[in-house]
Design a protein around this motif. Structure first.
Motif, PDB file in Angstrom:
ATOM      1  N   UNK A  71     -32.573 -29.969  40.867  1.00 28.16           N
ATOM      2  CA  UNK A  71     -32.661 -30.689  39.472  1.00 28.16           C
ATOM      3  C   UNK A  71     -31.452 -31.406  39.568  1.00 28.16           C
ATOM      4  N   UNK A  72     -31.433 -32.726  38.885  1.00 27.25           N
ATOM      5  CA  UNK A  72     -30.360 -33.569  39.401  1.00 27.25           C
ATOM      6  C   UNK A  72     -30.136 -34.263  38.176  1.00 27.25           C
ATOM      7  N   UNK A  73     -28.791 -34.191  37.593  1.00 22.78           N
ATOM      8  CA  UNK A  73     -28.168 -34.711  36.337  1.00 22.78           C
ATOM      9  C   UNK A  73     -27.726 -36.069  36.099  1.00 22.78           C
ATOM     10  N   UNK A  74     -27.565 -36.713  37.315  1.00 23.76           N
ATOM     11  CA  UNK A  74     -26.790 -37.964  37.115  1.00 23.76           C
ATOM     12  C   UNK A  74     -27.331 -38.907  38.005  1.00 23.76           C
ATOM     13  N   UNK A  75     -27.526 -40.470  37.538  1.00 26.28           N
ATOM     14  CA  UNK A  75     -28.029 -41.331  38.352  1.00 26.28           C
ATOM     15  C   UNK A  75     -27.487 -41.513  39.700  1.00 26.28           C
ATOM     16  N   UNK A  76     -25.989 -41.347  39.721  1.00 20.22           N
ATOM     17  CA  UNK A  76     -25.531 -41.581  41.031  1.00 20.22           C
ATOM     18  C   UNK A  76     -25.701 -40.438  41.978  1.00 20.22           C
ATOM     19  N   UNK A  77     -26.105 -39.102  41.653  1.00 17.19           N
ATOM     20  CA  UNK A  77     -26.390 -37.887  42.091  1.00 17.19           C
ATOM     21  C   UNK A  77     -27.901 -38.307  42.617  1.00 17.19           C
ATOM     22  N   UNK A 108     -29.025 -46.565  33.241  1.00 24.25           N
ATOM     23  CA  UNK A 108     -29.142 -45.413  32.226  1.00 24.25           C
ATOM     24  C   UNK A 108     -28.932 -46.037  30.999  1.00 24.25           C
ATOM     25  N   UNK A 109     -28.694 -47.154  30.860  1.00 21.95           N
ATOM     26  CA  UNK A 109     -28.418 -47.661  29.474  1.00 21.95           C
ATOM     27  C   UNK A 109     -29.620 -47.757  28.609  1.00 21.95           C
ATOM     28  N   UNK A 110     -29.390 -47.757  27.149  1.00 21.84           N
ATOM     29  CA  UNK A 110     -30.523 -48.072  26.421  1.00 21.84           C
ATOM     30  C   UNK A 110     -30.992 -49.269  26.355  1.00 21.84           C
ATOM     31  N   UNK A 111     -32.523 -49.142  26.714  1.00 17.32           N
ATOM     32  CA  UNK A 111     -33.589 -50.501  26.730  1.00 17.32           C
ATOM     33  C   UNK A 111     -33.519 -50.971  25.388  1.00 17.32           C
ATOM     34  N   UNK A 112     -33.072 -50.448  24.413  1.00 20.37           N
ATOM     35  CA  UNK A 112     -33.218 -51.175  22.954  1.00 20.37           C
ATOM     36  C   UNK A 112     -34.775 -51.528  22.775  1.00 20.37           C
TER      37      UNK A 112
END
Length: 184
Positions: free
Chosen positions: A91-97, A110-114
């Motif tokens: 289970x992975x919790x961050x985009x960099x990981x 991981x930013x909001x696509x609005x």
């Protein structure tokens, strides 16, 4: 968004070497306690390509049991869990990981696509011009977004099901009727 506990997700695949391209997922399987997986590749479903997608909400955005996705230029936002990705049994919790574990997704965010209520891309969206131009894949259906608006033949595409600037009213007008020509 079925809000059904333990739903199997939006896309669950078993064969190997498939493609998930230019899709928009919102609250896969539901929200809160009912949220589940947007894309689930079972153990034999190795080598899947996930490009130019928007994953917003849901608990797990990508669950790849085979452990070898080919992914890039995706938007991952607002997971209902602390671990939006599962690779194998991890289970992975961050985009960099996630990027380090899968060796994929170098151009993803991981930013909001609005997203607007009709799933079109809002002004300032992280999905705008993020996507790779997939024209070279020669898949005609990808050359237009879900509203029928043509994607650019050169330059970047938007990630997700809709091209930046696409609106319900942006569909091409119907061809003219009742025309006549006079040759002089």
């Amino acid at each position: 968004n079925a809000n059904v506990p333990t739903s199997s997700g939006m896309v669950a695949v078993m064969p190997a070497n498939g493609f998930l391209l230019n899709n928009t997922f919102l609250d896969a399987g539901g929200s809160g306690d009912n949220a589940y997986v947007s894309f689930h590749a079972y153990g034999n479903a190795s080598g899947w390509t996930l490009k130019d997608n928007v994953f917003q909400g849901g608990a797990f955005m990508v669950y790849d049991e085979a452990g070898n996705p080919i992914a890039d230029r995706n938007v991952y936002c607002n997971s209902a869990s602390n671990t939006p990705w599962i690779l194998g049994t991890n289970f992975i919790g961050s985009l960099s990981a996630w990027q380090a574990a899968c060796g994929c997704d170098p151009g993803s965010v991981t930013t909001n696509p609005l997203l607007n209520p009709d799933f079109t891309i809002g002004t300032g969206s992280s999905a705008a011009n993020l996507g790779a131009n997939l024209t070279s894949m020669n898949i005609a259906a990808l050359d237009s977004d879900r509203l029928g608006v043509a994607r650019p033949s050169t330059g970047a595409w938007s990630s997700g099901a809709n091209q930046l600037g696409s609106t319900a009213s942006a569909q091409p007008p119907p061809p003219p009727t009742g025309l006549s020509a006079t040759v002089k």
